[in-house]
Design an enzyme around this catalytic site. Structure first.
Site, PDB file in Angstrom:
ATOM      1  N   LYS A 194      31.609  -6.856   8.230  1.00 32.37           N
ATOM      2  CA  LYS A 194      32.186  -5.769   8.613  1.00 32.37           C
ATOM      3  C   LYS A 194      33.433  -6.401   9.049  1.00 32.37           C
ATOM      4  O   LYS A 194      33.634  -7.369  10.021  1.00 32.37           O
ATOM      5  CB  LYS A 194      31.352  -5.115   9.759  1.00 32.37           C
ATOM      6  CG  LYS A 194      32.227  -3.838  10.444  1.00 32.37           C
ATOM      7  CD  LYS A 194      31.469  -3.426  11.534  1.00 32.37           C
ATOM      8  CE  LYS A 194      32.042  -2.221  11.980  1.00 32.37           C
ATOM      9  NZ  LYS A 194      31.161  -1.817  13.292  1.00 32.37           N
ATOM     10  N   HIS A 201      36.022  -4.633  10.527  1.00 37.18           N
ATOM     11  CA  HIS A 201      36.801  -3.399  11.531  1.00 37.18           C
ATOM     12  C   HIS A 201      35.767  -3.788  12.685  1.00 37.18           C
ATOM     13  O   HIS A 201      34.504  -3.818  12.584  1.00 37.18           O
ATOM     14  CB  HIS A 201      37.071  -2.297  10.892  1.00 37.18           C
ATOM     15  CG  HIS A 201      35.966  -1.529  10.303  1.00 37.18           C
ATOM     16  ND1 HIS A 201      35.516  -1.876   9.180  1.00 37.18           N
ATOM     17  CD2 HIS A 201      35.102  -0.655  10.872  1.00 37.18           C
ATOM     18  CE1 HIS A 201      34.192  -0.892   9.032  1.00 37.18           C
ATOM     19  NE2 HIS A 201      33.957  -0.252   9.946  1.00 37.18           N
TER      20      HIS A 201
END
Length: 238
Positions: A117, A119
Protein backbone atom coordinates in the site's frame (compact mmCIF):
# COMPACT_ATOMS: atom_id res chain seq x y z
CA UNK A 1 4.09 -34.31 30.74
CA UNK A 2 4.24 -38.10 30.47
CA UNK A 3 4.26 -39.66 27.00
CA UNK A 4 0.90 -41.38 27.54
CA UNK A 5 -0.73 -38.14 28.65
CA UNK A 6 0.66 -36.38 25.58
CA UNK A 7 -0.76 -39.07 23.30
CA UNK A 8 -4.16 -38.92 25.01
CA UNK A 9 -4.23 -35.13 24.70
CA UNK A 10 -3.39 -35.30 20.99
CA UNK A 11 -6.01 -37.99 20.37
CA UNK A 12 -8.67 -35.98 22.18
CA UNK A 13 -7.74 -32.83 20.27
CA UNK A 14 -7.79 -34.61 16.90
CA UNK A 15 -11.17 -36.23 17.61
CA UNK A 16 -12.70 -32.95 18.77
CA UNK A 17 -11.27 -31.19 15.73
CA UNK A 18 -12.65 -33.85 13.37
CA UNK A 19 -16.09 -33.44 14.94
CA UNK A 20 -15.78 -29.69 14.42
CA UNK A 21 -14.78 -30.15 10.76
CA UNK A 22 -17.81 -32.34 10.19
CA UNK A 23 -20.19 -29.96 11.97
CA UNK A 24 -18.97 -27.12 9.73
CA UNK A 25 -19.16 -29.28 6.58
CA UNK A 26 -15.45 -28.56 6.15
CA UNK A 27 -14.62 -32.28 5.83
CA UNK A 28 -16.20 -34.20 2.96
CA UNK A 29 -15.78 -37.69 1.54
CA UNK A 30 -16.30 -38.40 -2.17
CA UNK A 31 -14.34 -37.65 -5.33
CA UNK A 32 -12.33 -34.42 -5.44
CA UNK A 33 -9.66 -33.07 -7.78
CA UNK A 34 -6.94 -31.24 -5.86
CA UNK A 35 -4.87 -28.30 -7.09
CA UNK A 36 -2.06 -30.82 -7.56
CA UNK A 37 -4.24 -32.75 -10.03
CA UNK A 38 -4.53 -35.75 -7.72
CA UNK A 39 -7.96 -37.37 -7.29
CA UNK A 40 -8.66 -37.44 -3.57
CA UNK A 41 -11.44 -39.33 -1.73
CA UNK A 42 -11.56 -36.63 0.96
CA UNK A 43 -11.38 -32.86 1.00
CA UNK A 44 -10.98 -30.19 3.67
CA UNK A 45 -12.51 -26.86 2.72
CA UNK A 46 -11.29 -23.94 4.84
CA UNK A 47 -13.92 -21.76 3.13
CA UNK A 48 -16.56 -23.45 5.31
CA UNK A 49 -15.34 -21.43 8.32
CA UNK A 50 -17.40 -18.46 7.21
CA UNK A 51 -19.05 -16.94 10.28
CA UNK A 52 -17.99 -15.51 13.61
CA UNK A 53 -18.83 -18.61 15.63
CA UNK A 54 -16.90 -21.10 13.49
CA UNK A 55 -13.89 -18.81 13.07
CA UNK A 56 -13.80 -18.27 16.83
CA UNK A 57 -13.90 -22.02 17.46
CA UNK A 58 -11.24 -22.58 14.79
CA UNK A 59 -8.94 -20.11 16.54
CA UNK A 60 -9.45 -21.97 19.82
CA UNK A 61 -8.29 -25.21 18.18
CA UNK A 62 -5.14 -23.49 16.88
CA UNK A 63 -4.52 -22.11 20.36
CA UNK A 64 -4.96 -25.59 21.88
CA UNK A 65 -2.50 -27.06 19.38
CA UNK A 66 0.00 -24.31 20.19
CA UNK A 67 -0.28 -24.77 23.93
CA UNK A 68 0.03 -28.55 23.61
CA UNK A 69 3.10 -28.21 21.36
CA UNK A 70 4.68 -25.91 23.95
CA UNK A 71 3.97 -28.44 26.72
CA UNK A 72 5.51 -31.19 24.58
CA UNK A 73 8.63 -29.11 23.95
CA UNK A 74 7.98 -29.02 20.20
CA UNK A 75 7.48 -25.26 20.12
CA UNK A 76 8.98 -22.27 21.88
CA UNK A 77 6.07 -20.36 23.38
CA UNK A 78 8.00 -17.09 23.52
CA UNK A 79 6.72 -15.52 20.30
CA UNK A 80 5.56 -11.97 19.66
CA UNK A 81 3.02 -12.23 16.85
CA UNK A 82 0.94 -14.78 14.95
CA UNK A 83 1.36 -14.37 11.20
CA UNK A 84 -1.22 -15.58 8.66
CA UNK A 85 -0.49 -15.42 4.91
CA UNK A 86 -3.19 -13.60 2.93
CA UNK A 87 -5.90 -14.42 2.34
CA UNK A 88 -6.94 -17.60 4.15
CA UNK A 89 -4.39 -17.04 6.89
CA UNK A 90 -5.87 -13.68 7.92
CA UNK A 91 -8.80 -14.98 10.03
CA UNK A 92 -6.53 -17.74 11.36
CA UNK A 93 -4.00 -15.24 12.71
CA UNK A 94 -6.65 -12.96 14.24
CA UNK A 95 -8.75 -15.73 15.83
CA UNK A 96 -5.66 -17.53 17.15
CA UNK A 97 -4.34 -14.37 18.80
CA UNK A 98 -7.77 -13.79 20.39
CA UNK A 99 -7.92 -17.39 21.65
CA UNK A 100 -4.41 -17.18 23.10
CA UNK A 101 -5.38 -13.95 24.90
CA UNK A 102 -8.24 -15.84 26.55
CA UNK A 103 -5.55 -18.17 27.98
CA UNK A 104 -3.55 -15.22 29.27
CA UNK A 105 -0.97 -15.13 26.46
CA UNK A 106 -1.01 -11.70 24.83
CA UNK A 107 0.52 -11.72 21.34
CA UNK A 108 0.00 -9.69 18.21
CA UNK A 109 -1.36 -10.71 14.85
CA UNK A 110 0.10 -9.84 11.46
CA UNK A 111 -0.79 -10.57 7.85
CA UNK A 112 0.56 -9.49 4.50
CA UNK A 113 -1.00 -7.54 1.70
CA UNK A 114 -0.90 -9.01 -1.78
CA UNK A 115 0.42 -5.65 -2.97
CA UNK A 116 2.20 -2.96 -0.96
CA UNK A 117 0.00 0.00 0.00
CA UNK A 118 1.50 3.33 -1.05
CA UNK A 119 -0.86 5.62 0.88
CA UNK A 120 -2.15 5.97 4.44
CA UNK A 121 -0.20 3.68 6.76
CA UNK A 122 1.43 2.05 3.71
CA UNK A 123 3.61 -1.01 3.70
CA UNK A 124 3.22 -4.73 3.04
CA UNK A 125 1.82 -5.77 6.42
CA UNK A 126 -1.26 -5.17 8.56
CA UNK A 127 -1.42 -5.57 12.35
CA UNK A 128 1.64 -5.85 14.56
CA UNK A 129 4.53 -4.50 12.52
CA UNK A 130 7.62 -6.67 12.22
CA UNK A 131 10.82 -5.36 13.79
CA UNK A 132 14.32 -6.78 14.26
CA UNK A 133 14.54 -9.44 16.94
CA UNK A 134 10.86 -10.42 16.85
CA UNK A 135 9.75 -14.03 17.11
CA UNK A 136 6.98 -14.93 14.65
CA UNK A 137 4.65 -17.95 14.65
CA UNK A 138 3.07 -18.78 11.28
CA UNK A 139 -0.44 -20.22 10.91
CA UNK A 140 -1.99 -21.65 7.74
CA UNK A 141 -4.70 -24.11 6.76
CA UNK A 142 -4.03 -27.35 4.86
CA UNK A 143 -0.62 -27.47 3.21
CA UNK A 144 -0.35 -29.22 -0.14
CA UNK A 145 2.86 -27.95 -1.70
CA UNK A 146 3.92 -25.21 0.73
CA UNK A 147 3.58 -22.51 -1.92
CA UNK A 148 2.00 -19.91 0.37
CA UNK A 149 4.70 -20.36 3.01
CA UNK A 150 7.52 -20.19 0.49
CA UNK A 151 6.00 -16.99 -0.92
CA UNK A 152 5.49 -15.19 2.37
CA UNK A 153 8.74 -16.04 4.18
CA UNK A 154 10.90 -13.89 1.86
CA UNK A 155 8.45 -11.02 2.44
CA UNK A 156 8.79 -11.41 6.19
CA UNK A 157 12.57 -11.68 6.10
CA UNK A 158 12.92 -8.66 3.83
CA UNK A 159 10.96 -6.56 6.32
CA UNK A 160 13.01 -7.30 9.44
CA UNK A 161 15.48 -9.73 10.99
CA UNK A 162 12.94 -11.93 12.75
CA UNK A 163 12.97 -15.53 13.95
CA UNK A 164 10.20 -17.75 12.61
CA UNK A 165 9.67 -20.22 15.45
CA UNK A 166 7.15 -22.56 13.85
CA UNK A 167 4.14 -23.16 11.62
CA UNK A 168 0.77 -24.46 12.86
CA UNK A 169 -1.56 -26.10 10.32
CA UNK A 170 -5.10 -27.42 10.56
CA UNK A 171 -4.52 -30.85 8.95
CA UNK A 172 -1.44 -32.67 7.70
CA UNK A 173 -2.57 -34.59 4.60
CA UNK A 174 0.57 -36.73 5.01
CA UNK A 175 1.19 -36.77 1.27
CA UNK A 176 4.35 -36.87 -0.78
CA UNK A 177 5.22 -33.52 -2.29
CA UNK A 178 5.16 -33.46 -6.08
CA UNK A 179 8.47 -34.87 -7.33
CA UNK A 180 9.56 -36.13 -3.92
CA UNK A 181 9.08 -39.10 -1.59
CA UNK A 182 8.88 -36.75 1.38
CA UNK A 183 5.94 -34.72 2.60
CA UNK A 184 5.63 -30.99 1.96
CA UNK A 185 5.68 -30.51 5.75
CA UNK A 186 9.03 -32.28 6.10
CA UNK A 187 10.50 -30.33 3.18
CA UNK A 188 9.34 -26.97 4.58
CA UNK A 189 10.64 -27.83 8.06
CA UNK A 190 14.04 -28.85 6.70
CA UNK A 191 14.29 -25.95 4.27
CA UNK A 192 13.51 -23.23 6.80
CA UNK A 193 14.55 -24.87 10.06
CA UNK A 194 11.36 -24.59 12.11
CA UNK A 195 8.80 -27.17 13.30
CA UNK A 196 5.58 -27.67 11.31
CA UNK A 197 2.81 -28.85 13.63
CA UNK A 198 -0.73 -29.82 12.57
CA UNK A 199 -3.80 -29.77 14.80
CA UNK A 200 -4.44 -33.27 13.39
CA UNK A 201 -3.00 -35.58 10.77
CA UNK A 202 -5.28 -37.03 8.11
CA UNK A 203 -4.76 -40.46 9.68
CA UNK A 204 -6.06 -39.11 13.00
CA UNK A 205 -9.00 -37.49 11.19
CA UNK A 206 -9.88 -40.74 9.42
CA UNK A 207 -9.61 -42.74 12.65
CA UNK A 208 -11.83 -40.27 14.48
CA UNK A 209 -14.38 -40.22 11.64
CA UNK A 210 -14.63 -44.01 11.92
CA UNK A 211 -15.60 -43.71 15.61
CA UNK A 212 -18.01 -40.77 15.25
CA UNK A 213 -21.62 -41.62 14.40
CA UNK A 214 -24.04 -39.95 11.99
CA UNK A 215 -27.78 -39.40 12.65
CA UNK A 216 -28.48 -43.01 11.63
CA UNK A 217 -26.03 -44.35 14.19
CA UNK A 218 -23.51 -45.44 11.57
CA UNK A 219 -19.86 -44.35 11.35
CA UNK A 220 -19.48 -40.98 9.63
CA UNK A 221 -16.78 -42.57 7.47
CA UNK A 222 -18.23 -45.75 5.97
CA UNK A 223 -16.28 -48.81 4.85
CA UNK A 224 -16.19 -47.83 1.17
CA UNK A 225 -14.86 -44.31 1.67
CA UNK A 226 -12.46 -45.53 4.35
CA UNK A 227 -10.97 -48.15 2.01
CA UNK A 228 -10.67 -45.48 -0.70
CA UNK A 229 -8.89 -43.17 1.74
CA UNK A 230 -6.45 -45.90 2.76
CA UNK A 231 -5.76 -46.74 -0.91
CA UNK A 232 -5.09 -43.05 -1.61
CA UNK A 233 -2.62 -42.85 1.26
CA UNK A 234 -0.99 -46.06 0.13
CA UNK A 235 -0.37 -44.42 -3.26
CA UNK A 236 0.46 -40.86 -2.24
CA UNK A 237 1.31 -41.05 1.47
CA UNK A 238 4.75 -39.85 2.53
Amino acid sequence: MAAGVKTDSRNILSKDFTRFLLECSALSFGDFTLKSGRKSPYFINAGSFNDGSTVSRLGSFYAQAIRLAIEEGLLNGDFDTVFGPAYKGIPLAVSTAIALAAHGQRVGYTFDRKEAKDHGDGGLFVGTQLTDGMKVLLVDDVMTAGTAVRTVIPKIQSAAHVTICGLILSVDRMEKAIGSDRSALDLISQEFGFPVIPIATIQQVLTAARTLKNDSGNPVLDDLHYSQALAYLEKYGA
